[in-house]
Design an enzyme around this catalytic site. Structure first.
Site, PDB file in Angstrom:
ATOM      1  CG  PHE A  40      22.734  43.107  35.900  1.00 41.79           C
ATOM      2  CD1 PHE A  40      23.042  41.806  36.279  1.00 41.79           C
ATOM      3  CD2 PHE A  40      22.026  43.287  34.723  1.00 41.79           C
ATOM      4  CE1 PHE A  40      22.677  40.721  35.495  1.00 41.79           C
ATOM      5  CE2 PHE A  40      21.650  42.216  33.942  1.00 41.79           C
ATOM      6  CZ  PHE A  40      21.976  40.920  34.326  1.00 41.79           C
ATOM      7  CB  CYS A  41      23.588  47.053  41.502  1.00 44.48           C
ATOM      8  SG  CYS A  41      23.813  45.859  42.831  1.00 44.48           S
ATOM      9  CB  ALA A  42      21.651  49.022  36.726  1.00 42.89           C
ATOM     10  CG  HIS A  86      21.117  50.523  42.479  1.00 40.43           C
ATOM     11  ND1 HIS A  86      20.583  49.375  43.032  1.00 40.43           N
ATOM     12  CD2 HIS A  86      20.317  50.832  41.420  1.00 40.43           C
ATOM     13  CE1 HIS A  86      19.519  49.003  42.347  1.00 40.43           C
ATOM     14  NE2 HIS A  86      19.345  49.870  41.352  1.00 40.43           N
TER      15      HIS A  86
END
Length: 466
Positions: A387-389, A141
């Site tokens: 995982f911020c993805a 992100h």
């Protein structure tokens, strides 16, 4: 409930593990390597920190350097006293050390920020009017989201490195209008650990009149990064992933966009001269150096810690570090391959080169439950979630359902199934025993199940101690 005998250390011979590959160097000393944590099943065990992709422990060398400097701390660029002068020299020498570590070109600027996210938001604020940004959906992100004032084209996840290059080439060639463009790409995935073809993507970008910024947050701690050799225009990374968790990051690269834009933050340090006008307003002359985007009192300790980590990794030798990490990767992947219920997530396939970041799911388990059991029963710290993805993990998981388990799954977006995965990550400070314990724990949990009951508390899966 009774503890499983030696559950946290089953099948582990530390001495044998650490000497399993004599060609590989010993792990670099890190803070916390001797910390013990309690097990819910009874007793204590040395904590196995296997969440390096989120934040790596401080190198002992970094901590020692920071501690030695701390009594001499002084204001930077502002004081006439000895400690201020010393701190200013240390701050600017750290900038030179980072430039050398990244193999920057003459004329490149090294700007100190708070993190990779901060670095890419800074760059986003400098893109010229009409610039189109191209980002793969596979990005963290920090790379995916900062481009709020630009026209953004999101590219689908490629399944081979060659497909990544071809996808980018088509998108750049077809852009309309054919104006300024910027490509943002990771060097190593924070989900799969796979290495991206950065040099080839940079060549494709430049062939089509675009620039490229490299998110090296997951690459720089594991492999050497050469701005010159990769021919990227900028590179961003964070200290807290580079064994220097003291609140600083880096944006390094071409000076022109940085010099032509308004300062990222307005204030002291960014300004060279401020004068009142006859009409009562003020005129400001801003710095043209990196200081233009470093307003306020800088985090000199954070900056020095990054420079210390750069020196420590360089002196240890990346050839040796990479060889040892590959040994750890092979150990984990071979161990997981022996468990049919485990599915490792990958974009480019099993043979793709990668760093020490591996994500997976376990059939019959919710990932939050599995990660909680690893922590509570084995003293192993991993990460679970997206995982911020989020787009990448959702693409890799597809529509595979997660077993709710005792803890349930994370809250899903409207109309979507809840999805999450487990990530294990490691690096220069990881001893063989930690990954051996992890592999043994995965096998035992899949075979025997958890030895404790778990429940959801504040959105997290935790042992039920009631």
């Amino acid at each position: 409930m009774s503890a499983r005998p030696n559950a946290a250390t089953a099948t582990v011979d530390t001495a044998a593990a650490d000497s399993a590959d004599p060609c590989c160097a010993a792990p670099l000393p890190v803070l916390g390597r001797d910390v013990t944590v309690p097990l819910v099943t009874g007793g204590e065990v040395t904590y196995a920190a296997l969440d390096y992709a989120a934040s790596a422990p401080a190198l002992q060398r970094v901590w020692d350097d920071v501690a030695a400097y701390a009594p001499y701390y002084g204001s930077v660029h502002r004081g006439a006293g000895y400690l201020s002068q010393l701190s200013t020299d240390l701050f600017e020498n750290s900038r030179a050390t980072v430039a050398e570590f990244l193999d920057c070109r003459p004329g490149d600027q090294v700007v100190f920020t708070r993190s990779t996210t901060d670095s890419l938001n800074l760059l986003a604020a400098t893109v010229p009017a009409g610039c189109q940004v191209f980002v793969f959906e596979t990005e963290h992100h920090a790379s995916l989201l900062p481009w709020r004032d630009a026209r953004v084209t999101y590219l689908n996840a490629p399944r081979t490195p060659q497909q990544a290059v071809e996808t980018l080439e088509r998108a750049l060639a077809d852009r309309d209008p054919y104006g300024p463009a910027l490509v943002c790409v990771t060097g190593a995935s924070n989900v799969t650990g796979e290495l991206w073809p950065v040099k080839e993507l940079a060549a494709a970008a430049h062939a089509h009149g675009a620039r490229i910024v490299l998110d090296a947050a997951q690459l720089a701690p594991h492999h050497p990064v050469s701005v010159r050799e990769l021919d990227v225009d900028w590179v961003a990374f964070s200290g807290h992933k580079l064994y220097a968790p003291f609140g600083s990051g880096v944006l390094a690269g071409r000076a022109d966009w940085l010099q032509d834009s308004e300062p990222y933050l307005a204030g002291g340090g960014a300004s060279r001269k401020v004068a009142r006008r006859a009409d009562g307003g003020v005129d400001v002359e801003w710095h043209t150096t990196a200081a233009r985007h470093e307003a306020g009192s800088p985090n000199v300790i954070g900056v020095y810690s990054i420079a210390s980590a750069c020196k420590a990794l360089t002196e240890a030798g990346f050839d040796s570090l990479v060889a040892r990490e590959q040994h750890l990767i092979d150990t984990v992947r071979a161990g997981l391959a022996e468990v049919p219920e485990v599915r490792v997530l990958s974009l480019f396939g099993d043979d793709a080169p990668r760093v020490g970041v591996i994500s997976f799911v376990v059939e019959g388990w919710n990932s939050s439950h599995f990660a909680a059991a690893l922590s509570a029963e084995y003293g192993i710290g991993v990460r679970d979630g997206l995982f911020c993805a989020h787009p990448l993990v959702r693409t890799l998981l597809g529509s595979d359902p997660q077993d709710p388990g005792e803890c349930g799954a994370p809250e899903a977006a409207p109309g979507e199934r809840s999805l999450n995965a487990i990530r294990v990550s490691f690096g220069a400070g990881t001893p063989d025993e930690h990954v051996e314990r992890f592999v043994g724990a995965v096998k035992e949990l899949v075979r025997d199940g958890a030895q404790w009951k778990y429940r959801t508390e504040d959105g997290r899966c935790v042992p039920d101690r009631g």
